[in-house]
Scaffold this motif. Structure first.
Motif, mmCIF file in Angstrom:
data_model
loop_
_atom_site.group_PDB
_atom_site.id
_atom_site.type_symbol
_atom_site.label_atom_id
_atom_site.label_comp_id
_atom_site.label_asym_id
_atom_site.label_seq_id
_atom_site.Cartn_x
_atom_site.Cartn_y
_atom_site.Cartn_z
ATOM 1 N N TYR A 22 -90.960 -13.050 20.515
ATOM 2 C CA TYR A 22 -91.457 -11.690 20.699
ATOM 3 C C TYR A 22 -92.632 -11.294 19.803
ATOM 4 O O TYR A 22 -93.319 -10.319 20.104
ATOM 5 N N LEU A 23 -92.879 -12.004 18.702
ATOM 6 C CA LEU A 23 -93.986 -11.619 17.832
ATOM 7 C C LEU A 23 -95.311 -12.136 18.404
ATOM 8 O O LEU A 23 -95.451 -13.328 18.673
ATOM 9 N N PRO A 24 -96.295 -11.260 18.588
ATOM 10 C CA PRO A 24 -97.590 -11.683 19.139
ATOM 11 C C PRO A 24 -98.462 -12.332 18.064
ATOM 12 O O PRO A 24 -98.328 -12.037 16.876
ATOM 13 N N TYR A 25 -99.351 -13.205 18.497
ATOM 14 C CA TYR A 25 -100.305 -13.843 17.589
ATOM 15 C C TYR A 25 -101.543 -14.210 18.394
ATOM 16 O O TYR A 25 -101.505 -14.214 19.636
ATOM 17 N N GLN A 26 -102.620 -14.515 17.701
ATOM 18 C CA GLN A 26 -103.861 -14.819 18.420
ATOM 19 C C GLN A 26 -104.628 -15.936 17.732
ATOM 20 O O GLN A 26 -104.455 -16.181 16.534
ATOM 21 N N ASP A 27 -105.470 -16.615 18.497
ATOM 22 C CA ASP A 27 -106.283 -17.693 17.949
ATOM 23 C C ASP A 27 -107.630 -17.152 17.477
ATOM 24 O O ASP A 27 -107.881 -15.934 17.513
ATOM 25 N N ALA A 28 -108.508 -18.036 17.047
ATOM 26 C CA ALA A 28 -109.800 -17.624 16.484
ATOM 27 C C ALA A 28 -110.695 -16.952 17.521
ATOM 28 O O ALA A 28 -111.587 -16.169 17.171
ATOM 29 N N GLN A 29 -110.465 -17.224 18.796
ATOM 30 C CA GLN A 29 -111.273 -16.626 19.853
ATOM 31 C C GLN A 29 -110.723 -15.281 20.320
ATOM 32 O O GLN A 29 -111.280 -14.649 21.220
ATOM 33 N N GLY A 30 -109.599 -14.864 19.710
ATOM 34 C CA GLY A 30 -109.007 -13.583 20.072
ATOM 35 C C GLY A 30 -108.031 -13.645 21.231
ATOM 36 O O GLY A 30 -107.557 -12.608 21.712
ATOM 37 N N ASN A 31 -107.701 -14.849 21.704
ATOM 38 C CA ASN A 31 -106.719 -14.987 22.784
ATOM 39 C C ASN A 31 -105.330 -14.633 22.263
ATOM 40 O O ASN A 31 -104.909 -15.126 21.216
ATOM 41 N N GLN A 32 -104.626 -13.797 22.974
ATOM 42 C CA GLN A 32 -103.305 -13.333 22.567
ATOM 43 C C GLN A 32 -102.215 -14.235 23.155
ATOM 44 O O GLN A 32 -102.296 -14.650 24.311
ATOM 45 N N PHE A 33 -101.188 -14.511 22.343
ATOM 46 C CA PHE A 33 -100.067 -15.338 22.786
ATOM 47 C C PHE A 33 -98.759 -14.693 22.353
ATOM 48 O O PHE A 33 -98.721 -13.917 21.391
#
Length: 397
Positions: free
Chosen positions: A177-188
Motif C-alpha cells: 500500500y505504500l506508494p513510491y516513485q523512480d527517478a523519472q517520477g513514475n509512481q508505483f
C-alpha cells in the motif's frame, strides 16, 4: 570401519553437557554445513538446480537454509536467556548489542576482504571500499538477534506472537500500500517484482545503488538482506523462540515431537496455499516465506529429536555437532578461504578456477566435478573445525 567411527563419534558427543539439546546442535550443524556447501561450488555455471536459489518467486531447498539458521538463532536465544534470567534486562541488552555489533562488523570484514590481483588497473578504494555492501548474512543475523532480544525480554508469549504477526502485517502493508516513485517520477504501489517493490525502493534510496547486492536491478537496486525485509526476518526468529518455549513445556517428548510435526505440516500447507496470493520469495522474505521456512524447520527439528532422543541414534550427528559448535567461525573461515582461492592467480585464471578446470572437471565432469569441489571444501573445513573442537576452542561473538 564402523567401530572406528563409533569411537570417534562417541568421543565428540561425550564432551557435550548432559542437558544439552543434541537435536538442536545437530540441526544447527546441518544448516551451516548446507550453507557452506551451496556457497562454494566448483563453477557457478555447473550447479544442480536444488543447490541454487529460486530465480524469483517460488523456492528450492537452498532457499530454506538461511531462514533455518534464523529460526535456530531464536531457539538458542530462548534457551540461553533462561540461563541469564538473573543478569537483569539492561545487562542482557548490553550483551546483545555488543554481539550484534560484532556480527555486523564481521559481515563488513567479509565484504571488504577481496583484492583482484589479476587486474593491474584494479582500484581497491573505488571498486571495493567506496562500493561496500552494507548488509549481508551476518549483518542480518546481528540485527534480527538484537531486536528479538528486546521483544523477548519485555513481552510474554502473547506479546511475542503479537510481534511475530504484527511485523509481518506491517511489512505486508508497506509492500502493498505504500506508494513510491523512480527517478523519472513514475509512481508505483503493491509490486513484488525484481527491482521494483517498496523494499527495493527503500534499499535504493537509503543504502544507495552502489552498496547493495543487486546493483544492476532496475528501476531500483536492492539487497536480498535489505532493510524492509528485516521485519519479517525478525518474525522468523520469533518463531524459533516460540518453538523453544514449546520444547520447555511440561509435555512429554513424544507429544512435543507430534506438536512440532503438526505445526510444520499445517504451516507448509498454508504457505503453499498463500503462495497463490502472496508469492513465496526469499529475497523479499515474504510472510508466506516465513510460514513455509518456519514450518519446514519445525519438521526438521522434530525429525532430529526423534532420531537423537527417541530412537537414541546419535552417532550420525557428531560431524554436524563439530560444525555447529563453531558455526560463526566456520562461516568466516569458509568466506575468507573462498576469497583467497579467487584472489590467488594461476596463469590467467584464479586458483579456484584452475583447481576446477584441471582437477575436478576432468575427473568428475561438469556438474559432479562442481559438487565434488564443494564437498572437498567441506572436508578441508571439517579438519580445521574438528581441530578447534578437540582443543575446546569455540569462537564466540
Amino acid at each position: 570401519m564402523f567401530n572406528w567411527y563409533q569411537r570417534y563419534a562417541e568421543a565428540i558427543l561425550s564432551v557435550l553437557p548432559a542437558k544439552r539439546l543434541l537435536a538442536l546442535d545437530a540441526l544447527r550443524g546441518l544448516t551451516i554445513t548446507a550453507m557452506i556447501l551451496v556457497n562454494n561450488p566448483g563453477s557457478w555455471s555447473h550447479v544442480y538446480s536444488p543447490l541454487l536459489h529460486a530465480q524469483w518467486h517460488g523456492w528450492t531447498v537452498t532457499d530454506l537454509i538461511f531462514p533455518f539458521f534464523i529460526v535456530i538463532v531464536g531457539m538458542s536465544l530462548q534457551l540461553s536467556l533462561q540461563r541469564q534470567n538473573n543478569s537483569g534486562n539492561i545487562a542482557v541488552i548490553k550483551y546483545a548489542a555488543v554481539r550484534s555489533i560484532k556480527l555486523f562488523a564481521l559481515g563488513l570484514f567479509l565484504a571488504l576482504f577481496y583484492y583482484n590481483f589479476r587486474d593491474p588497473a584494479y582500484n581497491y578504494i573505488e571498486q571495493k571500499l567506496l562500493t561496500l555492501r552494507w548488509l549481508g548474512v551476518l549483518q542480518r543475523i546481528g540485527l534480527v538477534y538484537f531486536f528479538t532480544v528486546l521483544i523477548v525480554l519485555y513481552c510474554g508469549t502473547r506479546g511475542r506472537i503479537g510481534w511475530l504477526i504484527g511485523l509481518c502485517a506491517l511489512y505486508l502493508a508497506g509492500m502493498l500500500y505504500l506508494p513510491y516513485q523512480d527517478a523519472q517520477g513514475n509512481q508505483f504501489r503493491g509490486l513484488l517484482e525484481f527491482g521494483n517493490s517498496f523494499a527495493a525502493w527503500l534499499d535504493h534510496v537509503v543504502l544507495g545503488a552502489s552498496h547493495v547486492y543487486y546493483r544492476s536491478a532496475t528501476p531500483f537496486a536492492f539487497d536480498p538482506e535489505g532493510l524492509w525485509s528485516t521485519l519479517p526476518a525478525i518474525s522468523s526468529c520469533l518463531a524459533g523462540v516460540l518453538m523453544a518455549q514449546y520444547l520447555q513445556s511440561e509435555r512429554t517428548l513424544v507429544q512435543k515431537i507430534r506438536g512440532l510435526l503438526l505445526f510444520g505440516v499445517v504451516a507448509v500447507w498454508l504457505a503453499e496455499l498463500w503462495h497463490m496470493g502472496l508469492p513465496i520469495n526469499k529475497s523479499l522474505w515474504t510472510p508466506s516465506f516465513v510460514l513455509l521456512s518456519s514450518g519446514y524447520c519445525a519438521i526438521a527439528l522434530a525429525v532430529c529429536l526423534w532420531l537423537c532422543d527417541v530412537k537414541r541414534w546419535r552417532l550420525w550427528s557428531a560431524p554436524f555437532v563439530v560444525f555447529g559448535a563453531n558455526a560463526i567461525l566456520f562461516f568466516m573461515f569458509a568466506g575468507v578461504a573462498a576469497r583467497i582461492l579467487m584472489m590467488i592467480s594461476v596463469g590467467d585464471t584464479s586458483l579456484h578456477g584452475w583447481l576446477f578446470s584441471t582437477v575436478y572437471q576432468p575427473l568428475f565432469g561438469d556438474y559432479n566435478g562442481s559438487l565434488a569441489f564443494a564437498l572437498s571444501f567441506l572436508l578441508l573445513s571439517y579438519l580445521l573445525m574438528h581441530w578447534c573442537y578437540k582443543r575446546g576452542y569455540i569462537f564466540k561473538v
